[in-house]
Design an enzyme around this catalytic site. Sequence first.
Site, PDB file in Angstrom:
ATOM      1  N   GLU A   1      45.539  30.355  42.758  1.00  0.00           N
ATOM      2  CA  GLU A   1      44.516  31.121  43.473  1.00  0.00           C
ATOM      3  C   GLU A   1      45.047  31.623  44.812  1.00  0.00           C
ATOM      4  O   GLU A   1      44.672  32.704  45.279  1.00  0.00           O
ATOM      5  CB  GLU A   1      43.261  30.270  43.681  1.00  0.00           C
TER       6      GLU A   1
ATOM      7  N   TRP B   1      46.793  34.577  43.860  1.00  0.00           N
ATOM      8  CA  TRP B   1      45.875  35.691  43.599  1.00  0.00           C
ATOM      9  C   TRP B   1      45.612  36.473  44.884  1.00  0.00           C
ATOM     10  O   TRP B   1      45.486  37.703  44.866  1.00  0.00           O
ATOM     11  CB  TRP B   1      44.580  35.166  43.005  1.00  0.00           C
TER      12      TRP B   1
ATOM     13  N   TRP C   1      27.263  56.518  38.782  1.00  0.00           N
ATOM     14  CA  TRP C   1      26.542  55.407  39.412  1.00  0.00           C
ATOM     15  C   TRP C   1      25.088  55.798  39.663  1.00  0.00           C
ATOM     16  O   TRP C   1      24.794  56.955  39.960  1.00  0.00           O
ATOM     17  CB  TRP C   1      27.197  55.027  40.739  1.00  0.00           C
TER      18      TRP C   1
ATOM     19  N   ASN D   1      32.502  31.050  44.885  1.00  0.00           N
ATOM     20  CA  ASN D   1      33.314  32.046  44.177  1.00  0.00           C
ATOM     21  C   ASN D   1      32.731  32.434  42.816  1.00  0.00           C
ATOM     22  O   ASN D   1      32.759  33.602  42.430  1.00  0.00           O
ATOM     23  CB  ASN D   1      34.752  31.546  44.004  1.00  0.00           C
TER      24      ASN D   1
ATOM     25  N   TRP E   1      30.229  49.984  43.234  1.00  0.00           N
ATOM     26  CA  TRP E   1      30.829  48.760  43.754  1.00  0.00           C
ATOM     27  C   TRP E   1      31.149  48.871  45.244  1.00  0.00           C
ATOM     28  O   TRP E   1      31.166  47.860  45.964  1.00  0.00           O
ATOM     29  CB  TRP E   1      32.104  48.418  42.982  1.00  0.00           C
TER      30      TRP E   1
ATOM     31  N   TRP F   1      36.082  43.060  44.254  1.00  0.00           N
ATOM     32  CA  TRP F   1      34.986  43.915  43.809  1.00  0.00           C
ATOM     33  C   TRP F   1      35.439  44.854  42.699  1.00  0.00           C
ATOM     34  O   TRP F   1      34.732  45.053  41.704  1.00  0.00           O
ATOM     35  CB  TRP F   1      34.414  44.703  44.997  1.00  0.00           C
TER      36      TRP F   1
END
Length: 468
Positions: free
Chosen positions: A270, A273, A301, A336, A354, A377
């Site tokens: 992580e 990441w 959208w 998370n 988003w 996102w």
Amino acid sequence: MKSTSLVWLRNDLRLADNPALSAATRREGRTIVLYIDETAIGVRPPGAAARWWLHNSLQALEADLAGLGIDFTVRHGDPALIIAEMVADEAVSAVFWNRRYAAGERAVDAAIKAALISSGVTTESFGANVLVEPWDIATGQDKPYSVFTPFWKTLKQRPIAQPLPRPDAGISRQANQVDDHYKEPAWAEKLSGHWYVGEAAARRTLADFLDHRVDAYPEGRDFPDCEATSGLSPHLRFGEISPRQIWHAASMVAQMAPEKAAAIDKFLSELAWRDFSYHQLYHRCDIAREPMQAKYATMSWRQSADDLAAWKSGQTGLPIIDAGMRELWETGTMHNRVRMLVASLLTKNLLIDWRLGEQWFWECLVDGDVASNPASWQWVAGSGLDAAPYFRIFNPVTQGGRFDAEGSYVRLWVPELAALPDKWLHNPWEAPAEVLSAAGVKIGETYPAPIVDLKASRTRALEAAAAL
């Protein structure tokens, strides 16, 4: 006359493992540390909650630097003008900083470096805020990675530089109060009840996690009522601790306690990441504005101010979503797993851009990070790299039942539903009238009805993505 070195700090508010600070303090003469609240074009200003953290972190840094006898100044404005002024006023002969990776930030830094060098000022930048520099890791075809798993496998094989020690102490001095310009907005004062800020707090948080919680991390990190995560993200965001410090501290624990090795490997993945997010930030266009998959530029959208407002305020009528949004507003963070759920609801069930969600998180998160926030996102929305498939649409009812089965998280943040039985806690609109009455719940009055039909909106999202 002794020379003066200037250290320009940005997202690296620490003494240990700070290459720019170490380089300056190794030189003969005086060291000045500078932080600038930048107005430069292309540099994204921190959100409101992050400014609360920044104000407190600068105060902690001021005290730490004072203990070493190092001068610290905070300024507001254009960094090119401020640095040029300080070079002239303080007879600065060398300027040091640690690198940052967004395109606008790099442009600002490159222009300042060129101007300083042309005027004869020694200028040097360092890698300090990622595990591997984005240009130092590439695929076999010498291209940027777009999938995390091979990125992680490659990174694991790289030697991670050992953290640098704190500079040697000089003669301590009195710390000054950080300029009131950096004070948080009034609504953010409540955050002080949830966080300890500064380099010392970051070290304590890491030690506590490795000593007491890392064993539960791989499974527990998915359960919002379980304290299994590290709590380090805001400390990383402001550089109160470096990823190299975390990497080596965790790796040492894995060596000394092999039974923790698998859990630590998951934790370090992580951390990697986060590097992967910076890899994307460096190699792509503005990831806070531009979809990384070009086809999403044509996404249709929906425009719904009411739905967006209900989502922001935790009034969607979907309990685990509302719990997450209320946790965010109250604490400046969100678990998370729940971050994925609320992002999925906004971008897929509500079909709202988003970027609007990313902007709200940017304002409300103490760990609002220039790489991790937009990359995450885009990952949920489907437009990012290594993205969740467009057909992966999280159902908040089934996710709530799975990861908050006893309802501890929802009951904490949505107390108006606290008396409902577990069976109906995540779908109260389906509960029998007598159950709602016994719990004191009136759908549409004490708690809203769902603002969206989950099944129908899932179909709509799939159709919109297929149309791309």
